[in-house]
Design an enzyme around this catalytic site. Structure first.
Site, PDB file in Angstrom:
ATOM      1  N   ASP A  83      36.275   5.685  16.226  1.00 16.15           N
ATOM      2  CA  ASP A  83      35.855   7.240  16.780  1.00 16.15           C
ATOM      3  C   ASP A  83      34.568   6.829  17.339  1.00 16.15           C
ATOM      4  O   ASP A  83      33.841   6.201  17.092  1.00 16.15           O
ATOM      5  CB  ASP A  83      35.646   7.688  15.370  1.00 16.15           C
ATOM      6  CG  ASP A  83      36.933   8.426  14.732  1.00 16.15           C
ATOM      7  OD1 ASP A  83      38.011   8.563  15.507  1.00 16.15           O
ATOM      8  OD2 ASP A  83      37.026   8.498  13.649  1.00 16.15           O
ATOM      9  N   LYS A  90      30.837   8.246  17.357  1.00 17.39           N
ATOM     10  CA  LYS A  90      30.031   8.474  16.444  1.00 17.39           C
ATOM     11  C   LYS A  90      28.974   9.507  16.956  1.00 17.39           C
ATOM     12  O   LYS A  90      28.094   9.415  17.584  1.00 17.39           O
ATOM     13  CB  LYS A  90      29.056   7.421  15.787  1.00 17.39           C
ATOM     14  CG  LYS A  90      28.347   7.721  14.758  1.00 17.39           C
ATOM     15  CD  LYS A  90      27.417   6.568  14.147  1.00 17.39           C
ATOM     16  CE  LYS A  90      26.515   7.182  13.022  1.00 17.39           C
ATOM     17  NZ  LYS A  90      26.067   8.318  12.822  1.00 17.39           N
ATOM     18  N   ARG A 149      27.082  16.404  10.139  1.00 19.86           N
ATOM     19  CA  ARG A 149      28.225  16.061   9.383  1.00 19.86           C
ATOM     20  C   ARG A 149      28.552  17.347   8.344  1.00 19.86           C
ATOM     21  O   ARG A 149      27.895  17.940   7.514  1.00 19.86           O
ATOM     22  CB  ARG A 149      28.242  14.911   8.418  1.00 19.86           C
ATOM     23  CG  ARG A 149      29.488  14.333   7.835  1.00 19.86           C
ATOM     24  CD  ARG A 149      29.074  13.096   7.305  1.00 19.86           C
ATOM     25  NE  ARG A 149      30.319  12.493   6.549  1.00 19.86           N
ATOM     26  CZ  ARG A 149      30.605  11.286   6.232  1.00 19.86           C
ATOM     27  NH1 ARG A 149      29.487  10.317   6.281  1.00 19.86           N
ATOM     28  NH2 ARG A 149      31.807  10.926   5.389  1.00 19.86           N
ATOM     29  N   ARG A 202      26.298  17.197   4.616  1.00 23.88           N
ATOM     30  CA  ARG A 202      26.310  15.792   3.976  1.00 23.88           C
ATOM     31  C   ARG A 202      25.447  15.685   2.885  1.00 23.88           C
ATOM     32  O   ARG A 202      26.058  14.844   1.929  1.00 23.88           O
ATOM     33  CB  ARG A 202      25.324  14.966   5.005  1.00 23.88           C
ATOM     34  CG  ARG A 202      25.658  13.391   4.490  1.00 23.88           C
ATOM     35  CD  ARG A 202      24.599  12.517   5.399  1.00 23.88           C
ATOM     36  NE  ARG A 202      24.391  11.153   4.613  1.00 23.88           N
ATOM     37  CZ  ARG A 202      25.061  10.008   5.589  1.00 23.88           C
ATOM     38  NH1 ARG A 202      25.697  10.098   6.637  1.00 23.88           N
ATOM     39  NH2 ARG A 202      24.610   9.011   4.946  1.00 23.88           N
ATOM     40  N   GLU A 251      32.290  16.319  12.456  1.00 25.17           N
ATOM     41  CA  GLU A 251      31.015  16.609  13.000  1.00 25.17           C
ATOM     42  C   GLU A 251      30.762  17.990  13.803  1.00 25.17           C
ATOM     43  O   GLU A 251      31.502  18.322  14.488  1.00 25.17           O
ATOM     44  CB  GLU A 251      30.300  15.591  13.862  1.00 25.17           C
ATOM     45  CG  GLU A 251      30.154  14.350  13.197  1.00 25.17           C
ATOM     46  CD  GLU A 251      28.661  14.080  12.476  1.00 25.17           C
ATOM     47  OE1 GLU A 251      27.899  14.811  13.139  1.00 25.17           O
ATOM     48  OE2 GLU A 251      28.515  13.016  11.843  1.00 25.17           O
ATOM     49  N   PHE A 274      37.350  14.218  11.831  1.00 28.80           N
ATOM     50  CA  PHE A 274      37.697  12.913  11.688  1.00 28.80           C
ATOM     51  C   PHE A 274      38.660  12.445  10.402  1.00 28.80           C
ATOM     52  O   PHE A 274      38.758  11.228  10.482  1.00 28.80           O
ATOM     53  CB  PHE A 274      36.538  11.887  11.898  1.00 28.80           C
ATOM     54  CG  PHE A 274      35.491  12.137  11.209  1.00 28.80           C
ATOM     55  CD1 PHE A 274      35.365  11.817   9.887  1.00 28.80           C
ATOM     56  CD2 PHE A 274      34.383  12.902  11.633  1.00 28.80           C
ATOM     57  CE1 PHE A 274      34.465  11.778   9.068  1.00 28.80           C
ATOM     58  CE2 PHE A 274      33.249  12.925  10.495  1.00 28.80           C
ATOM     59  CZ  PHE A 274      33.178  12.575   9.379  1.00 28.80           C
ATOM     60  N   ARG A 334      29.820   3.213  -0.017  1.00 25.72           N
ATOM     61  CA  ARG A 334      29.621   2.508   1.280  1.00 25.72           C
ATOM     62  C   ARG A 334      30.401   1.309   1.171  1.00 25.72           C
ATOM     63  O   ARG A 334      29.998   0.397   0.417  1.00 25.72           O
ATOM     64  CB  ARG A 334      27.993   2.312   1.451  1.00 25.72           C
ATOM     65  CG  ARG A 334      27.416   2.042   2.679  1.00 25.72           C
ATOM     66  CD  ARG A 334      26.240   1.649   2.767  1.00 25.72           C
ATOM     67  NE  ARG A 334      25.223   2.737   2.402  1.00 25.72           N
ATOM     68  CZ  ARG A 334      24.932   3.602   3.309  1.00 25.72           C
ATOM     69  NH1 ARG A 334      25.588   3.473   4.546  1.00 25.72           N
ATOM     70  NH2 ARG A 334      24.205   4.785   2.864  1.00 25.72           N
ATOM     71  N   LYS A 351      29.596   1.287  11.302  1.00 24.30           N
ATOM     72  CA  LYS A 351      28.915   2.140  12.360  1.00 24.30           C
ATOM     73  C   LYS A 351      28.202   1.205  13.545  1.00 24.30           C
ATOM     74  O   LYS A 351      27.622  -0.205  13.066  1.00 24.30           O
ATOM     75  CB  LYS A 351      27.650   3.186  12.037  1.00 24.30           C
ATOM     76  CG  LYS A 351      26.784   2.527  11.033  1.00 24.30           C
ATOM     77  CD  LYS A 351      25.936   3.702  10.634  1.00 24.30           C
ATOM     78  CE  LYS A 351      24.984   3.190   9.459  1.00 24.30           C
ATOM     79  NZ  LYS A 351      24.335   4.629   8.745  1.00 24.30           N
TER      80      LYS A 351
END
Length: 600
Positions: free
Chosen positions: A259, A261, A266, A281, A311, A351, A428, A434
């Protein structure tokens, strides 16, 4: 439940730094807590009255206001209290000292014969503070002072100490959500081995008080069945970082959905019937900032109940091109939101899909989530599916990355399409990686660090705090470990604004969750998150990040520079010590791979 129990435990917790001891003591408190008020007790430990996502008013009580209430409660003048406060530096301790002195005097005068006041209960404290927070309009100031003074009058010295600290936003017991989760698992789940179940429930419904109440009353089995609920935010899934495209593809299983970024805000967008909720976020309710987004989602995304993520991007109204992220800040400052919508229009790039019509999509692989998401978004000019490709080719990944940069994106997100690539709420991991623009530095990426201390400036900046101690988050120990001292990159206006924030956050001693060998001129409560870039990561005896990994010291950033504030991130969302370690190892690997110069 009597409030004095909480005050007594807070007093003991404040004296402990070991996380194991904190967890054990907190679990002991939970065992003594009435199951009907466990949610309120958890909120109080968190230093709040309710979850942030409700968008309810905060207490917002200034020191002058608190001093007035304490004066009324104790019959000590405002001036005398202010004098004591300047000497002690802790309004809670001032309240304790005054009440303690008065209590001793009354015992001597009446030999214990006076009638004891009715004990304060958790319910009474919580309900009265809720009234203080929500009271508005004419006469509300007097109502707030009267309620607060009433609580302080009935409070014991220790209760008054922690009441004042709670209202002042300086509880100082050093407990984060991770420690609360540990204690809940031990108390109601049967032990630490049940912690993943408690944490997953919290990740799906980011209301720790609510999770505690369900667990206390229904047990661990009830938590196992928790699904996302529109209106209660899900803790966002987070990405790891790498700078080598080949390594990225290898990490995610050699084929990826990639995707753009985007450089925006967000947003987690919920629909529950005819209601739309938008959460940041940080899980704050930002629906009022984006009524246009709420309208677009309602109109162009099919379904009665769903949770989607994307986003929110500022766009040029003429060309549709992406505009800088900073333009979204104007929406927060504008008093007229309708004017802001015209001046700073936005599009939404979705997304992910986490919930749809009663079905939990967080447990489904990305391929299935994306397919469903694409099927429910109608073709329109405002809500889009994130620009993406599916590839197993390193060169195509690089080409797509440069395409994203040329179109105004920050980089790309490389996402696993493996069958087990679920939505890892609140975690995470390597399912998402990323890949951001190289800032022409040995550091391949920026980091987001928490400000934990400040130093006085010299020369032109004398009299101001102009350099700042920054820390990474250690999720395993629930502490903040220092990484660097940053002084460059700030404008004069940013430094001026920062002085006010420091005044609200400063403290005489390090926060219990801050691990530092460096001693700043003033310590700060971890709250502000900044994006930082630097020349490289090195080992330094001055810093504590990953200090257990290297005998020479901790990891540090050389020549750090401030890029921007990250108001969308909480301190626990900051770059972790593990990420800093991975960046350091990756940097060493690059150096080792460089061909050495050879003399001819």
């Amino acid at each position: 439940m009597e409030f004095k129990i909480i005050a007594e435990y807070f007093d003991r917790l404040e004296k402990i730094s070991s996380r194991l001891q904190l967890t054990s003591l907190l679990a002991d408190l939970f065992k003594k807590t009435d199951k009907n008020v466990i949610d309120k007790v958890v909120y109080i430990i968190q230093g709040k009255l309710w979850p942030d996502f409700l968008g309810m008013p905060e207490l917002g009580i200034g020191e002058k206001f608190l001093i007035r209430a304490l004066s009324i409660a104790t019959s000590v003048s405002d001036d005398e209290i202010e004098k004591m406060y300047k000497s002690v530096g802790d309004l809670g301790q001032v309240a304790f000292d005054i009440k303690q002195k008065q209590q001793s005097a009354s015992i001597l005068a009446f030999l214990g014969a006076q009638k004891a006041s009715k004990p304060l209960t958790v319910e009474k404290v919580y309900d009265d503070l809720a009234k203080v927070a929500t009271s508005t309009g004419e006469g509300s100031r007097d109502i707030k002072i009267r309620l607060l003074a009433g609580l302080l009058k009935d409070a014991s010295p220790l209760e008054a100490k922690y009441l004042v600290r709670f209202v002042d936003g300086r509880l100082r017991v050093g407990i984060g959500d991770a420690t609360i989760l540990d204690a809940l698992a031990i108390t109601f789940g049967g032990g630490q081995n049940f912690r993943p179940i408690v944490e997953r429930a919290y990740n799906l419904r980011a209301d720790l008080g609510n999770i505690a109440k369900i667990l206390a009353n229904g047990g661990i089995e009830q938590l196992k069945n928790i699904k996302p609920q529109p209106g209660i935010p899900i803790r966002p899934m987070l990405a790891e970082r790498l700078s080598d495209p080949a390594e990225m593809l290898s990490k995610v299983g050699n084929i990826a959905l990639v995707d753009y970024k985007y450089d925006g805000e967000r947003g987690q967008i919920h629909k529950a019937g005819d209601k739309i909720f938008i959460f940041s976020r940080r899980l704050e309710n930002i629906t009022n900032q984006y009524p246009d987004v709420a309208e677009y989602i309602s109109k162009y995304v099919k379904g009665n109940e769903f949770i989607v993520e994307g986003e929110i991007i500022p766009v040029d109204p003429e060309t549709g091109e992406m505009r800088p992220f900073q333009e979204l800040m104007h929406r927060k400052r504008k008093s007229d939101i309708h004017e802001a919508i015209k001046e700073y229009p936005v599009n939404v790039f979705l997304f992910d899909l986490m919930y749809y019509e009663g079905e939990d999509y967080t447990v489904k692989p990305l391929s299935e989530r994306r397919k469903k998401l694409e099927s429910i978004v109608e073709d329109n000019d405002y809500v889009h599916i994130a620009t993406h490709i599916i590839t197993d080719n390193v060169e195509k990944l690089k080409e797509f990355f440069y395409q994203a940069i040329s179109e105004g994106a920050e980089g790309v997100m490389v996402k696993s399409l493996a069958p087990d690539a679920i939505y890892q709420a609140g975690s995470r991991g390597w399912l998402w990686i990323k890949f951001k623009r190289d800032y022409q530095s040995e550091m391949a990426d920026t980091v987001d660090l928490v400000m934990v201390g400040a130093f006085h400036g010299k020369g032109r900046k004398g009299g101001k705090y102009s350099s700042f101690l920054m820390a990474a988050y250690n999720p395993d120990k629930d502490v903040f470990e220092t990484v660097c001292k940053v002084a460059s990159g700030f404008t004069d206006a940013e430094l001026d604004d920062l002085q006010k924030k420091i005044a609200e956050l400063k403290r005489d001693t390090p926060h219990p969750r801050v691990v530092s060998t460096m001693v700043p001129d003033v310590w700060l409560t971890p709250a502000l998150v900044a994006e930082i870039i630097g020349a490289e990561i090195t080992i330094s005896p001055l810093h504590t990040c990953c200090k257990d990994q290297y005998a020479e010291g901790g990891l540090s950033i050389r020549f750090p520079r401030f890029i921007r504030w990250r108001p969308d991130k909480s301190p626990e969302d900051a770059t972790t010590n593990r990420e800093i370690l991975e960046m350091y190892k990756s940097q060493l690997k690059k150096i080792e791979e460089k061909p050495s110069d050879q003399s001819v």
